[in-house]
Design a protein around this motif. Structure first.
Motif, PDB file in Angstrom:
ATOM      1  N   UNK A  36       0.697  -1.358   0.286  1.00  0.00           N
ATOM      2  CA  UNK A  36      -0.026   0.023   0.036  1.00  0.00           C
ATOM      3  C   UNK A  36       0.462   1.646   0.327  1.00  0.00           C
ATOM      4  N   UNK A  37       1.340   1.262   0.744  1.00  0.00           N
ATOM      5  CA  UNK A  37       2.976   2.590   0.741  1.00  0.00           C
ATOM      6  C   UNK A  37       3.233   2.949  -0.544  1.00  0.00           C
ATOM      7  N   UNK A  38       3.889   2.001  -1.037  1.00  0.00           N
ATOM      8  CA  UNK A  38       4.822   1.307  -2.279  1.00  0.00           C
ATOM      9  C   UNK A  38       3.511   2.479  -3.159  1.00  0.00           C
ATOM     10  N   UNK A  41       2.849   6.309  -2.804  1.00  0.00           N
ATOM     11  CA  UNK A  41       4.682   7.478  -2.588  1.00  0.00           C
ATOM     12  C   UNK A  41       4.732   7.289  -4.446  1.00  0.00           C
ATOM     13  N   UNK A  42       4.266   6.246  -4.873  1.00  0.00           N
ATOM     14  CA  UNK A  42       4.466   6.596  -6.474  1.00  0.00           C
ATOM     15  C   UNK A  42       3.189   7.123  -7.307  1.00  0.00           C
ATOM     16  N   UNK A  43       1.572   7.416  -6.658  1.00  0.00           N
ATOM     17  CA  UNK A  43       0.896   7.991  -7.067  1.00  0.00           C
ATOM     18  C   UNK A  43       1.235   9.676  -6.061  1.00  0.00           C
ATOM     19  N   UNK A  44       1.817  10.134  -5.355  1.00  0.00           N
ATOM     20  CA  UNK A  44       2.041  10.923  -4.741  1.00  0.00           C
ATOM     21  C   UNK A  44       3.395  11.818  -5.318  1.00  0.00           C
ATOM     22  N   UNK A  45       4.194  10.816  -5.430  1.00  0.00           N
ATOM     23  CA  UNK A  45       5.968  11.475  -6.263  1.00  0.00           C
ATOM     24  C   UNK A  45       5.322  11.652  -7.336  1.00  0.00           C
ATOM     25  N   UNK A  59       0.098  10.328   2.885  1.00  0.00           N
ATOM     26  CA  UNK A  59      -0.619   9.426   2.687  1.00  0.00           C
ATOM     27  C   UNK A  59      -1.891   9.026   3.770  1.00  0.00           C
ATOM     28  N   UNK A  60      -2.091   9.080   4.793  1.00  0.00           N
ATOM     29  CA  UNK A  60      -3.117   8.596   5.857  1.00  0.00           C
ATOM     30  C   UNK A  60      -3.762   7.772   6.276  1.00  0.00           C
ATOM     31  N   UNK A  61      -3.389   6.510   5.747  1.00  0.00           N
ATOM     32  CA  UNK A  61      -3.977   5.267   6.227  1.00  0.00           C
ATOM     33  C   UNK A  61      -4.750   4.407   4.949  1.00  0.00           C
ATOM     34  N   UNK A  62      -4.703   3.356   5.209  1.00  0.00           N
ATOM     35  CA  UNK A  62      -5.530   2.503   4.487  1.00  0.00           C
ATOM     36  C   UNK A  62      -6.073   1.178   5.516  1.00  0.00           C
ATOM     37  N   UNK A  63      -7.659   0.666   4.045  1.00  0.00           N
ATOM     38  CA  UNK A  63      -8.402  -0.445   5.387  1.00  0.00           C
ATOM     39  C   UNK A  63      -8.604  -1.093   4.206  1.00  0.00           C
ATOM     40  N   UNK A  64      -8.676  -2.765   4.688  1.00  0.00           N
ATOM     41  CA  UNK A  64      -9.771  -3.188   3.433  1.00  0.00           C
ATOM     42  C   UNK A  64     -10.830  -2.925   3.539  1.00  0.00           C
TER      43      UNK A  64
END
Length: 73
Positions: A36-38, A41-45, A59-64
């Motif tokens: 999720x962080x990868x 990071x790609x979306x943000x960068x 990024x401020x979190x994720x959930x399924x």
């Protein structure tokens, strides 16, 4: 017959501090925080997604989210 559907919801804030989320249908089983962080990071960068006030910035979190449907019989 019962159907189960999963959605990965990733939360961000944009350049103006506004909350925003992206939903991805049918993520891989047991998606990891590192995955999720990868993605985040790609979306943000690469400035791939515009929020309400500029590009997604943090990024401020994720959930399924798991949803079950069962036919009424």
């Amino acid at each position: 017959m019962e159907k189960t559907k999963q959605t990965l919801k990733i939360n961000f804030t944009d350049q103006g501090g506004k909350a925003c989320s992206l939903s991805i249908s049918d993520p891989v089983e047991n998606v990891s925080l590192a995955n999720v962080k990868a993605i985040s990071d790609s979306i943000i960068n690469n400035e791939l997604v515009l929020g309400e006030v500029g590009f997604l910035k943090t990024y401020s979190g994720a959930s399924v989210i798991t949803r079950s449907e069962k036919a009424v019989e």
